[in-house]
Design a protein around this motif. Structure first.
Motif, PDB file in Angstrom:
ATOM      1  N   SER A 172      50.665  23.030  17.621  1.00 27.92           N
ATOM      2  CA  SER A 172      50.378  22.913  19.048  1.00 27.92           C
ATOM      3  C   SER A 172      50.384  24.261  19.748  1.00 27.92           C
ATOM      4  CB  SER A 172      51.398  21.994  19.729  1.00 27.92           C
ATOM      5  OG  SER A 172      52.712  22.506  19.572  1.00 27.92           O
ATOM      6  N   ALA A 173      50.718  25.316  19.034  1.00 28.53           N
ATOM      7  CA  ALA A 173      50.707  26.671  19.579  1.00 28.53           C
ATOM      8  C   ALA A 173      50.826  27.631  18.402  1.00 28.53           C
ATOM      9  CB  ALA A 173      51.854  26.893  20.559  1.00 28.53           C
ATOM     10  N   TYR A 174      50.673  28.898  18.673  1.00 29.70           N
ATOM     11  CA  TYR A 174      50.785  29.892  17.615  1.00 29.70           C
ATOM     12  C   TYR A 174      52.133  29.754  16.908  1.00 29.70           C
ATOM     13  CZ  TYR A 174      51.197  34.440  15.339  1.00 29.70           C
ATOM     14  OH  TYR A 174      51.380  35.432  14.417  1.00 29.70           O
ATOM     15  N   THR A 175      52.099  29.636  15.583  1.00 23.85           N
ATOM     16  CA  THR A 175      53.298  29.433  14.774  1.00 23.85           C
ATOM     17  C   THR A 175      53.373  30.531  13.722  1.00 23.85           C
ATOM     18  OG1 THR A 175      53.034  27.039  15.090  1.00 23.85           O
ATOM     19  CG2 THR A 175      54.587  27.757  13.380  1.00 23.85           C
ATOM     20  N   PRO A 176      54.109  31.603  13.987  1.00 29.85           N
ATOM     21  CA  PRO A 176      54.186  32.715  13.032  1.00 29.85           C
ATOM     22  C   PRO A 176      54.629  32.262  11.647  1.00 29.85           C
ATOM     23  CG  PRO A 176      55.209  33.318  15.113  1.00 29.85           C
ATOM     24  CD  PRO A 176      54.921  31.846  15.191  1.00 29.85           C
ATOM     25  N   GLY A 177      53.908  32.697  10.645  1.00 29.40           N
ATOM     26  CA  GLY A 177      54.255  32.368   9.268  1.00 29.40           C
ATOM     27  C   GLY A 177      53.572  31.135   8.734  1.00 29.40           C
ATOM     28  N   LEU A 178      53.030  30.276   9.609  1.00 24.31           N
ATOM     29  CA  LEU A 178      52.429  29.031   9.144  1.00 24.31           C
ATOM     30  C   LEU A 178      51.148  29.293   8.360  1.00 24.31           C
ATOM     31  CD1 LEU A 178      52.281  25.950   9.004  1.00 24.31           C
ATOM     32  CD2 LEU A 178      51.145  25.979  11.232  1.00 24.31           C
ATOM     33  N   MET A 236      55.374   5.448  -4.656  1.00 18.66           N
ATOM     34  CA  MET A 236      55.143   6.862  -4.942  1.00 18.66           C
ATOM     35  C   MET A 236      56.217   7.701  -4.252  1.00 18.66           C
ATOM     36  SD  MET A 236      51.882   9.242  -3.836  1.00 18.66           S
ATOM     37  CE  MET A 236      50.695   8.121  -4.570  1.00 18.66           C
ATOM     38  N   SER A 237      56.961   8.497  -5.027  1.00 18.76           N
ATOM     39  CA  SER A 237      57.992   9.359  -4.469  1.00 18.76           C
ATOM     40  C   SER A 237      57.368  10.695  -4.077  1.00 18.76           C
ATOM     41  CB  SER A 237      59.107   9.584  -5.490  1.00 18.76           C
ATOM     42  OG  SER A 237      60.084  10.437  -4.958  1.00 18.76           O
ATOM     43  N   ILE A 238      57.489  11.061  -2.787  1.00 19.55           N
ATOM     44  CA  ILE A 238      56.884  12.273  -2.269  1.00 19.55           C
ATOM     45  C   ILE A 238      57.930  13.060  -1.489  1.00 19.55           C
ATOM     46  CG2 ILE A 238      55.063  13.199  -0.758  1.00 19.55           C
ATOM     47  CD1 ILE A 238      53.482  10.656  -1.230  1.00 19.55           C
ATOM     48  N   THR A 239      57.875  14.360  -1.611  1.00 17.25           N
ATOM     49  CA  THR A 239      58.719  15.231  -0.798  1.00 17.25           C
ATOM     50  C   THR A 239      57.848  15.862   0.285  1.00 17.25           C
ATOM     51  OG1 THR A 239      60.236  15.728  -2.620  1.00 17.25           O
ATOM     52  CG2 THR A 239      60.191  17.274  -0.772  1.00 17.25           C
ATOM     53  N   VAL A 240      58.218  15.635   1.543  1.00 23.10           N
ATOM     54  CA  VAL A 240      57.440  16.130   2.677  1.00 23.10           C
ATOM     55  C   VAL A 240      58.324  17.024   3.536  1.00 23.10           C
ATOM     56  CG1 VAL A 240      56.067  15.530   4.693  1.00 23.10           C
ATOM     57  CG2 VAL A 240      56.049  14.031   2.707  1.00 23.10           C
ATOM     58  N   HIS A 241      57.917  18.284   3.667  1.00 22.96           N
ATOM     59  CA  HIS A 241      58.612  19.228   4.538  1.00 22.96           C
ATOM     60  C   HIS A 241      57.826  19.364   5.837  1.00 22.96           C
ATOM     61  CE1 HIS A 241      61.077  20.297   1.116  1.00 22.96           C
ATOM     62  NE2 HIS A 241      60.008  20.683   0.434  1.00 22.96           N
ATOM     63  N   GLN A 242      58.516  19.169   6.967  1.00 23.32           N
ATOM     64  CA  GLN A 242      57.854  19.299   8.257  1.00 23.32           C
ATOM     65  C   GLN A 242      58.014  20.712   8.820  1.00 23.32           C
ATOM     66  OE1 GLN A 242      57.503  15.779  11.033  1.00 23.32           O
ATOM     67  NE2 GLN A 242      59.574  15.474  10.300  1.00 23.32           N
ATOM     68  N   VAL A 243      56.981  21.180   9.501  1.00 20.11           N
ATOM     69  CA  VAL A 243      57.005  22.483  10.154  1.00 20.11           C
ATOM     70  C   VAL A 243      56.525  22.311  11.593  1.00 20.11           C
ATOM     71  CG1 VAL A 243      56.094  24.833  10.203  1.00 20.11           C
ATOM     72  CG2 VAL A 243      56.539  23.716   7.995  1.00 20.11           C
ATOM     73  N   ILE A 244      57.325  22.780  12.562  1.00 20.62           N
ATOM     74  CA  ILE A 244      56.888  22.823  13.952  1.00 20.62           C
ATOM     75  C   ILE A 244      57.185  24.221  14.497  1.00 20.62           C
ATOM     76  CG2 ILE A 244      57.208  20.357  14.325  1.00 20.62           C
ATOM     77  CD1 ILE A 244      59.778  20.954  15.816  1.00 20.62           C
ATOM     78  N   GLY A 245      56.530  24.570  15.587  1.00 19.55           N
ATOM     79  CA  GLY A 245      56.719  25.893  16.150  1.00 19.55           C
ATOM     80  C   GLY A 245      58.092  26.070  16.772  1.00 19.55           C
ATOM     81  N   GLY A 246      58.470  25.142  17.657  1.00 15.44           N
ATOM     82  CA  GLY A 246      59.754  25.227  18.338  1.00 15.44           C
ATOM     83  C   GLY A 246      60.421  23.872  18.424  1.00 15.44           C
ATOM     84  N   ALA A 247      61.708  23.827  18.137  1.00 14.00           N
ATOM     85  CA  ALA A 247      62.481  22.581  18.210  1.00 14.00           C
ATOM     86  C   ALA A 247      63.375  22.638  19.442  1.00 14.00           C
ATOM     87  CB  ALA A 247      63.324  22.393  16.953  1.00 14.00           C
ATOM     88  N   GLY A 248      63.179  21.693  20.356  1.00 17.59           N
ATOM     89  CA  GLY A 248      63.973  21.674  21.588  1.00 17.59           C
ATOM     90  C   GLY A 248      64.352  20.261  21.977  1.00 17.59           C
ATOM     91  N   PRO A 249      65.336  20.096  22.872  1.00 23.22           N
ATOM     92  CA  PRO A 249      65.861  18.766  23.199  1.00 23.22           C
ATOM     93  C   PRO A 249      64.919  17.882  24.013  1.00 23.22           C
ATOM     94  CG  PRO A 249      66.880  20.431  24.571  1.00 23.22           C
ATOM     95  CD  PRO A 249      66.069  21.165  23.546  1.00 23.22           C
ATOM     96  N   TYR A 250      63.964  18.478  24.746  1.00 22.56           N
ATOM     97  CA  TYR A 250      63.073  17.677  25.581  1.00 22.56           C
ATOM     98  C   TYR A 250      61.615  17.814  25.161  1.00 22.56           C
ATOM     99  CZ  TYR A 250      67.242  17.842  28.530  1.00 22.56           C
ATOM    100  OH  TYR A 250      68.526  17.753  28.999  1.00 22.56           O
TER     101      TYR A 250
END
Length: 359
Positions: free
Chosen positions: A70-76, A1-15
Motif C-alpha cells: 500500500s506504500a513504498y516498502t523498503p526491501g520488499l 496441503m500444508s503451506i508456510t505463509v510469511h506476511q509482509v506489510i510496510g508498517g504495523a500500527g494499532p489503528y
C-alpha cells in the motif's frame, strides 16, 4: 496441503487497516493449519510482539511470501526478486499530489510506492488487487477483497435510529451525518464539511456532522477541526482513538454515511455502514462504486449542493432508507467472509501450483 505463509506489510500500527487485515489473515492461516511469520518494516510498539522485523525474515524456497502493498516498502522488491513463491496484494496507493502540501513524507512514500508498484507487482508469482479498480490500475487480474468480519461490530441495532420523542428516523429539520476514515486530504473532509453546511443552510438547520479517524498528522487534523468549527460550530464533532465498541456506537447513532473522497481503493466504511443499516451517499470515486453497487446514492456532480440535496432526500424519506438498507444487506453477501477467504486461499494455492519444482 500444508503451506508456510510469511506476511509482509510496510508498517504495523494499532489503528491501521492493513495491520488489521494482516492479523485477520493470520487467523485464517492458523485455521487452515498454515504456519509462518508476520513481518513489517516499521513496527509501532503498541502492536506488541505480533510482528517481527522484515530484516529478520529468511523464507525457505518452499515458503510463500504474502505481501500487502500500500506504500513504498523498503526491501520488499529485493525479497520478491530473489524468492520463487510470492503473492502481492495491492490494497491502494494514494496519488502523492494529495499529500505534498500537507505531509511531504507521506507524499514521498506514495510517490515511491506508485513508482515501485510495477516492479513489485511484476515480481510476484501472483499479483492481486483488493478491488477490480486497484487490480486494473496496477496490472493484476486476481481480486482478493477486504476481509470483512461483521461479528467484530456486534449487533446492527434498530433499522431506524431513534428520533425525537421516541419516534423512529431523523428529526424533520436534522439528522446526524457520519464519515469514518483516516483524516487525509484525498478523503475531502473539507468538501464534506461544506456539504453539511449547505445542508443546514438550505434544508436541515439542525443537521450535525461527526467524523471519526486518526489524522495523517496533527497539523492536518487541526486544519479539519478548525474548518468544522468555523462552518458548523457545535454541530461538528471529531472522534479519534475509539474502541471497536465505541465505533459501533457511532454507527448506531448516525442516520447516514457520507463519503466525499476523491480516491478510494476499496472503502471499508461502506460495508460497515451496510452492516449497521445506514444509507450511504457520496461520490463514486475509485473503488467506492464497485463496493457500493446499487446500494448507495452516488453522484459525480461537482456541485456540493447536489450532495446536500441527496442527503436531505435520504434523511426525509423512510421508504428510500428502507430500500437502501435492503440493498446494503445484499451487498454484504457479495463480500461475505467465506467468499473472501476462499479467494485468498485460492491465490496462495495458485502460487504453489505455479512453482511445483521448488525444493
Amino acid at each position: 496441503m500444508s503451506i508456510t505463509v510469511h506476511q509482509v506489510i510496510g508498517g504495523a500500527g494499532p489503528y491501521d487497516a492493513i495491520t488489521t487485515q494482516a492479523l485477520r489473515y493470520r487467523k485464517l492461516f492458523d485455521e487452515w493449519g498454515w504456519k509462518g511469520r508476520d513481518t513489517a518494516v516499521h513496527i509501532d510498539p503498541r502492536v506488541g510482539d505480533r510482528f517481527a522485523s522484515l530484516r529478520s525474515l529468511a523464507p525457505a524456497p518452499t515458503d510463500v511470501v504474502f505481501a500487502q502493498y500500500s506504500a513504498y516498502t523498503p526491501g520488499l522488491g529485493e525479497l520478491l526478486a530473489s524468492h520463487p513463491r510470492s503473492l502481492v496484494l495491492c490494497q491502494n496507493i494514494t496519488p502523492p499530489e494529495w499529500f505534498w502540501a500537507h505531509d511531504p513524507l507521506t507524499a514521498l512514500q506514495c510517490y515511491l510506492g506508485r513508482r515501485e508498484a510495477k516492479r513489485v507487482m511484476g515480481a510476484a508469482t501472483v499479483p492481486a488487487g483488493a478491488s477490480r479498480y486497484t487490480a486494473e490500475e496496477f496490472g493484476a487480474s486476481t481480486v482478493i477483497p477486504i476481509l470483512f468480519e461483521p461479528e467484530r461490530y456486534g449487533a446492527p441495532g434498530p433499522d431506524e435510529r431513534p428520533g425525537p420523542s421516541g419516534t423512529a428516523g431523523p428529526p424533520a429539520d436534522g439528522g446526524e451525518i457520519l464519515f469514518v476514515g483516516r483524516l487525509c486530504p484525498h478523503k475531502r473532509h473539507d468538501a464534506l464539511i461544506r456539504t453539511v453546511a449547505l445542508l443546514r443552510a438550505r434544508h436541515r438547520p439542525r443537521a450535525t456532522l461527526r467524523i471519526v479517524g486518526e489524522p495523517v498528522n496533527e497539523g492536518y487534523g487541526a486544519e479539519v477541526q478548525q474548518l468544522g468549527r468555523l462552518l458548523l460550530g457545535d454541530a461538528f464533532t471529531w472522534d479519534r482513538g475509539l474502541t471497536q465498541q465505541e465505533l459501533a456506537d457511532r454507527y448506531r447513532s448516525a442516520h447516514v454515511l457520507c463519503c466525499m473522497s476523491e480516491h478510494e481503493g476499496f472503502c471499508v466504511p461502506i460495508l460497515e455502514a451496510f452492516h449497521f443499516g445506514l444509507p450511504v451517499v457520496g461520490r463514486p470515486s475509485g473503488g467506492v462504486a464497485e463496493v457500493a453497487g446499487d446500494a448507495a446514492l452516488l453522484t459525480d456532480e461537482p456541485h456540493l449542493g447536489v450532495v446536500a440535496g441527496l442527503l436531505d432526500v435520504v434523511l426525509g424519506d423512510a421508504e428510500l432508507r428502507a430500500e437502501l438498507r435492503e440493498r446494503g444487506r445484499a451487498r454484504l453477501r457479495v463480500y461475505d467472509e467465506g467468499t473472501t477467504a476462499a479467494a485468498l486461499r485460492a491465490a496462495v494455492e495458485e502460487v504453489v501450483a505455479r512453482t511445483p519444482a521448488v525444493v
